[in-house]
Design an enzyme around this catalytic site. Structure first.
Site, PDB file in Angstrom:
ATOM      1  N   GLY A  66      -6.106  -5.585  17.166  1.00  0.00           N
ATOM      2  CA  GLY A  66      -6.196  -7.039  17.091  1.00  0.00           C
ATOM      3  C   GLY A  66      -6.449  -7.520  15.678  1.00  0.00           C
ATOM      4  CB  SER A 122       1.780  -2.481  18.841  1.00  0.00           C
ATOM      5  OG  SER A 122       2.470  -2.930  17.702  1.00  0.00           O
ATOM      6  CD  GLU A 157      -1.093   0.881  10.398  1.00  0.00           C
ATOM      7  OE1 GLU A 157      -0.314   0.411  11.235  1.00  0.00           O
ATOM      8  OE2 GLU A 157      -1.774   0.165   9.631  1.00  0.00           O
ATOM      9  CD  GLU A 211       7.632 -11.262   1.059  1.00  0.00           C
ATOM     10  OE1 GLU A 211       8.845 -11.515   1.003  1.00  0.00           O
ATOM     11  OE2 GLU A 211       7.117 -10.637   2.007  1.00  0.00           O
TER      12      GLU A 211
END
Length: 407
Positions: free
Chosen positions: A136, A170, A253, A388
C-alpha cells in the site's frame, strides 16, 4: 568457489544450483507441468489457485525464503546461491510466484525493522504461503512521489484508524494483509510524520476495487480505507519512521530476484528473435539493429545488477536499475509486435503453444503473447517509480544537482 551451510552440511554454489535444477525438473511435472511459463506480468490471472498450490509445495520442500536467517525459517544461503535459485527457477520457466510481495519485500523488512513479536506473528505465514500480502504505497495524488501520501492513521483506543485510498495495488484482491504507508502526525509534510503499518484487508472498513488494464486483466487495484483498523503494535519501526522503513523495502524489491527476472527477459528476447527469423523480418536492417541493441542492453542490465549486489547499497543504484530494465523491456514489447509485421496487429486464435487460449472473462481481450507484452510494458517506465522520479533521485542524491522546484 564459495560454499555455505545447507541442511545437509556445506554445499558449493555449483552444487546448490544443480540441486535447484534437479528439484524443479522432478517437481514441475504431473499436475504442475501445465504451469510452466504462466502468471507473468500482464498474466497474473492465469491459474492463480494452482500457482498458490505450487508456492505451498515449494514451501513444504524448503525452497521459500532462502535468504532469510535460519532462526526465522529461512536457509541463510549466500547471495550467490540466492541468485542461483532465481536464475534456475527462471530457466525452468517455473510459474510466477503469488507470494513475492511477502517473501521478497515484507519479510526482509520485518527481519530488519520489526519487533520480535511481529516476526513471530507474520514470518511463518509468509514462509508457508498461508498469508498473502499487498503493498500500500501509491495513491491517486502520490504515485511515484511517495512522500506526498495523504492516507492518514490515528491512534484511538489501542488501534490505528486508517482513512484514505491506495491505487495500483498489485494483487490486493487476493491478499490477506497490506503494509500501508500512512501519515500519522497531523500537519506533517513530505517524508516526515509517516508510519509503516500492517493492516488486515478482510474487514468492513476496506474496499478493494480491481482496475481493468489494456491487456484486459486486473492484477492492479484501488484500495479504500474508511475507518479501517489495525492493532497499535502493528507499526514497523517507530511511529514517524515510515519513510526510512519504506525506502529500505524498495532496496529489497530491487535485490537478487531481479537476476531471475533477467533470465525471463532473455527468454522473451529469444522468442522475439525466433519470430523474426520465421517471419523474415530479421533481414530488415532496422529490425536487426534493434535486436542487437536488445542483446547489448540485457548485458548492461545484468552487469549493473551483479556490480551492485553484495556490497553496501549506494544512492542511485536502485534508480539506475529501474531505468535500465524498464526502458529495455518497453522497447522489447514494441519489437515483439514489429517483428511480426502486419500479423502483429491481429489477435491470434491460439497461444504460443498452439493450443486454444485459456478461457477468460468475456470482457478480457484475447491477445497473443507478443501483444500482451507490448501493451503491458507500456507501464514499465511508470509503475514502481516513474522514469522522471528515478532521474530526479539520481540528479539530486548522486550528482548533487539542485532539487526540482515543487508547487
Amino acid at each position: 568457489m564459495h560454499q555455505s551451510e545447507s541442511r545437509d552440511g556445506p554445499i558449493t554454489d555449483e552444487a546448490f544450483a544443480q540441486d535447484v535444477r534437479a528439484w524443479l525438473d522432478e517437481n514441475l511435472t504431473g499436475r504442475f507441468a501445465s504451469l510452466r511459463g504462466t502468471g507473468g506480468p500482464g498474466s497474473e490471472h492465469e491459474y492463480f489457485d494452482e500457482r498458490l498450490e505450487w508456492d505451498r509445495h515449494l514451501a513444504a520442500a524448503g525452497w521459500t525464503c532462502l535468504g532469510w536467517p535460519e532462526q526465522y525459517g529461512g536457509r541463510g544461503v549466500s547471495i550467490a546461491q540466492h541468485v542461483a535459485f532465481h536464475e534456475e527457477y527462471a530457466r525452468a520457466a517455473a510459474p510466477a510466484r503469488v507470494s513475492h510481495v511477502g517473501e521478497e519485500l515484507l519479510g526482509p523488512t520485518l527481519i530488519a525493522f520489526g519487533t520480535e513479536e511481529q516476526k513471530q506473528r507474520f514470518l511463518p505465514g509468509i514462509r508457508n504461503v498461508t498469508e498473502l500480502w499487498a503493498q500500500g504505497y501509491s495513491e491517486p495524488g502520490a504515485g511515484s512521489d511517495l512522500a506526498d501520501v495523504a492516507t492518514t492513521a490515528r491512534l484511538e483506543n489501542g488501534t490505528w484508524v486508517v482513512n484514505g485510498q491506495k491505487i495500483w495495488t498489485s494483487l490486493a484482491h487476493v491478499a490477506d494483509w497490506a503494509f500501508v504507508v500512512a501519515r500519522t502526525e497531523p500537519g506533517s509534510r513530505r517524508h516526515h510524520g509517516l508510519s509503516f503499518l500492517l493492516v488486515p484487508l478482510d474487514q468492513p472498513g476496506v474496499t478493494v476495487r480491481p482496475i481493468q488494464q489494456l491487456t484486459g486483466t486486473s492484477e492492479f487495484n484501488e484500495v479504500f480505507f474508511d475507518d479501517a483498523v489495525t492493532d497499535a503494535d502493528l507499526v514497523v519501526g517507530e511511529p514517524g519512521d515510515g519513510w526510512k522503513v519504506a525506502m529500505a523495502l524498495l532496496t529489497f524489491e530491487r535485490g537478487v530476484s531481479t537476476l531471475g527476472q533477467q533470465i525471463g527477459f532473455a527468454r522473451e528476447l529469444a522468442g522475439v528473435v525466433e519470430q523474426a527469423r520465421r517471419s523474415g523480418t530479421d533481414r530488415d536492417p532496422e529490425i536487426r539493429d534493434r535486436i542487437a541493441r536488445a542483446h547489448v542492453g540485457l548485458r548492461v542490465i545484468r552487469a549493473h545488477a551483479l556490480r551492485t549486489l553484495g556490497g553496501a547499497p549506494s544512492p542511485g543504484d536502485a534508480s539506475v536499475a529501474k531505468l535500465l530494465w524498464a526502458g529495455w523491456h518497453r522497447d522489447l514489447g514494441r519489437l515483439a509486435v514489429d517483428v511480426r509485421g502486419p500479423a502483429g496487429l491481429v489477435a491470434p486464435d491460439h497461444d504460443h503453444t498452439g493450443a486454444p487460449s485459456e478461457p477468460t472473462d468475456p470482457e478480457h481481450l484475447e491477445l497473443g503473447e507478443a501483444q500482451r507484452l507490448f501493451l503491458f510494458t507500456r507501464a514499465d517506465t511508470i509503475y514502481g517509480g516513474s522514469d522522471e522520479i528515478q532521474r530526479n533521485i539520481i540528479s539530486e542524491r548522486v550528482l548533487g544537482l539542485p532539487r526540482e522546484a515543487r508547487a
